[in-house]
Design a protein around this motif. Structure first.
Motif, PDB file in Angstrom:
ATOM      1  N   THR A 199      -7.213 -65.464  47.879  1.00  0.00           N
ATOM      2  CA  THR A 199      -8.159 -66.447  47.658  1.00  0.00           C
ATOM      3  C   THR A 199      -8.841 -66.192  46.596  1.00  0.00           C
ATOM      4  O   THR A 199      -9.314 -64.784  46.134  1.00  0.00           O
ATOM      5  N   ARG A 200      -9.444 -67.081  45.713  1.00  0.00           N
ATOM      6  CA  ARG A 200      -9.979 -67.205  44.858  1.00  0.00           C
ATOM      7  C   ARG A 200     -11.308 -67.435  44.501  1.00  0.00           C
ATOM      8  O   ARG A 200     -11.659 -68.367  44.644  1.00  0.00           O
ATOM      9  N   ARG A 201     -11.982 -66.704  43.760  1.00  0.00           N
ATOM     10  CA  ARG A 201     -13.804 -66.967  43.901  1.00  0.00           C
ATOM     11  C   ARG A 201     -13.966 -67.539  42.268  1.00  0.00           C
ATOM     12  O   ARG A 201     -13.136 -66.596  41.823  1.00  0.00           O
ATOM     13  N   THR A 211     -13.880 -71.745  46.395  1.00  0.00           N
ATOM     14  CA  THR A 211     -13.273 -70.715  46.937  1.00  0.00           C
ATOM     15  C   THR A 211     -12.178 -71.204  46.885  1.00  0.00           C
ATOM     16  O   THR A 211     -12.083 -72.235  47.275  1.00  0.00           O
ATOM     17  N   SER A 213      -7.840 -71.798  47.616  1.00  0.00           N
ATOM     18  CA  SER A 213      -7.593 -71.136  48.547  1.00  0.00           C
ATOM     19  C   SER A 213      -6.133 -71.272  48.408  1.00  0.00           C
ATOM     20  O   SER A 213      -5.190 -71.740  47.943  1.00  0.00           O
ATOM     21  N   PHE A 214      -5.411 -69.800  48.801  1.00  0.00           N
ATOM     22  CA  PHE A 214      -3.826 -70.196  48.959  1.00  0.00           C
ATOM     23  C   PHE A 214      -3.189 -70.486  49.625  1.00  0.00           C
ATOM     24  O   PHE A 214      -2.007 -71.483  48.825  1.00  0.00           O
ATOM     25  N   GLU A 215      -3.513 -70.983  50.897  1.00  0.00           N
ATOM     26  CA  GLU A 215      -2.624 -71.651  51.425  1.00  0.00           C
ATOM     27  C   GLU A 215      -2.177 -72.882  51.605  1.00  0.00           C
ATOM     28  O   GLU A 215      -1.741 -73.902  51.410  1.00  0.00           O
ATOM     29  N   TYR A 219      -9.933 -76.956  47.370  1.00  0.00           N
ATOM     30  CA  TYR A 219     -11.348 -75.650  46.763  1.00  0.00           C
ATOM     31  C   TYR A 219     -12.498 -76.002  48.015  1.00  0.00           C
ATOM     32  O   TYR A 219     -12.112 -77.391  48.653  1.00  0.00           O
ATOM     33  N   SER A 220     -12.689 -74.958  49.016  1.00  0.00           N
ATOM     34  CA  SER A 220     -13.656 -74.678  49.461  1.00  0.00           C
ATOM     35  C   SER A 220     -15.019 -74.443  48.930  1.00  0.00           C
ATOM     36  O   SER A 220     -14.800 -73.158  48.034  1.00  0.00           O
TER      37      SER A 220
END
Length: 303
Positions: A199-201, A211, A213-215, A219-220
């Motif tokens: 997960t990339r911040r 963030t 999400s890799f899944e 973005y969150s």
């Protein structure tokens, strides 16, 4: 969740239509676009064929043809729903698939030089909708030595894009797709750093905006990202009370962006101040009309 796309009717699934419409917001980086066939394996870059392609196309814009979604720029390959669909890759395309995909491709590559490294139905799409593409697969096998040599020779004619520029463009493409506007570039300012592996911040001036999400490849938002979303002017939800919990019920919503759909990231406003961010449970219209139930699952809120 896998999305089965077996028949021509899949061209008109909401996910596929929404994807093609939002591709119009994306712009290729650099002077040339290399058009490639899709693969059964997702993300495409994990397949044997794309591993071979990418050796020749490093820091060159790639566009992957696929039905029913039309075109997938390389930077979007991990984004839902393109990373979750199942379809046959026989290479045979119906006229309807050719037309829908061709229009999407034509719009995406407009004004760019095009190298089409394709065969079969993929080549049919390019020949029908692209006027000046250069074709590098002459034996019907995209990964053959001759085809790859042709691709490498053509790619050498164009300058490579700087890695930093390509990464920034990629992160902004995801934002444009997710928030359905080119103004979403504001969410990823120049100088944003992506920290983390799975997960990339997304950090800007030591503050976290979101963030990735890799899944889901989406973005969150953090509260700082909510401030950016407010500037962009989309996915807003207005309330008129002091929010004390991480659940926003519909009776507390006084207005909302009518373009919000379930699972969208939203920013919650009170008196035009950002008081929270979260994920929509209902559409914007449903939040306004409903007199009970949950409208937003709040992730972060001002305390």
């Amino acid at each position: 969740m896998k999305i089965p796309c077996i028949t021509d009717e899949s061209l008109y699934r909401p996910e596929a239509v929404r994807w093609r419409e939002r591709m119009n917001l994306l712009q290729p980086v650099g002077d040339v676009v290399v058009v490639l066939p899709c693969s059964m394996r997702k993300p495409y870059s994990s397949s044997k064929s794309h591993t071979i392609f990418m050796r020749a196309t490093k820091n060159i814009q790639e566009a992957i043809l696929t039905s029913p979604f039309g075109v997938c720029p390389r930077e979007m390959e991990r984004t839902y729903p393109i990373q979750s669909y199942d379809t046959s890759t026989t290479g045979d395309w119906s006229k309807e698939e050719i037309d829908v995909t061709g229009e999407c491709l034509k719009n995406y590559v407009a004004g760019k030089n095009v190298i089409a490294h394709v065969s079969g139905g993929y080549k049919d799409v390019c020949e029908a909708y692209l006027d000046d593409a250069v074709y590098t697969c002459n034996d019907g096998r995209t990964t053959s030595w001759d085809s790859m040599d042709n691709l490498k020779m053509e790619v050498k004619k164009y300058p490579r894009v700087k890695t930093k520029e390509k990464r920034l463009k990629g992160f902004r493409s995801i934002a444009r797709y997710q928030f359905r506007t080119s103004k979403a570039d504001l969410l990823i300012p120049e100088g944003t750093k992506a920290v983390g592996r799975f997960t990339r911040r997304m950090l800007y001036e030591k503050e976290q905006l979101a963030t990735l999400s890799f899944e889901t490849g989406l973005y969150s938002l953090n509260l700082k990202g909510g401030e950016k979303l407010k500037e962009i002017g989309v996915n807003w939800v207005e309330i008129d009370f002091d929010m004390k919990t991480n659940t926003l019920f519909n009776p507390g919503v006084i207005n909302a962006d009518p373009n919000i759909i379930p699972k969208d990231e939203v920013v919650i406003l009170r008196d035009n101040d950002v008081v929270g961010v979260g994920k929509a449970v209902l559409s914007g219209e449903e939040m306004i009309k409903s007199t009970k139930g949950v409208g937003v699952r709040v992730r972060h809120r001002v305390k």
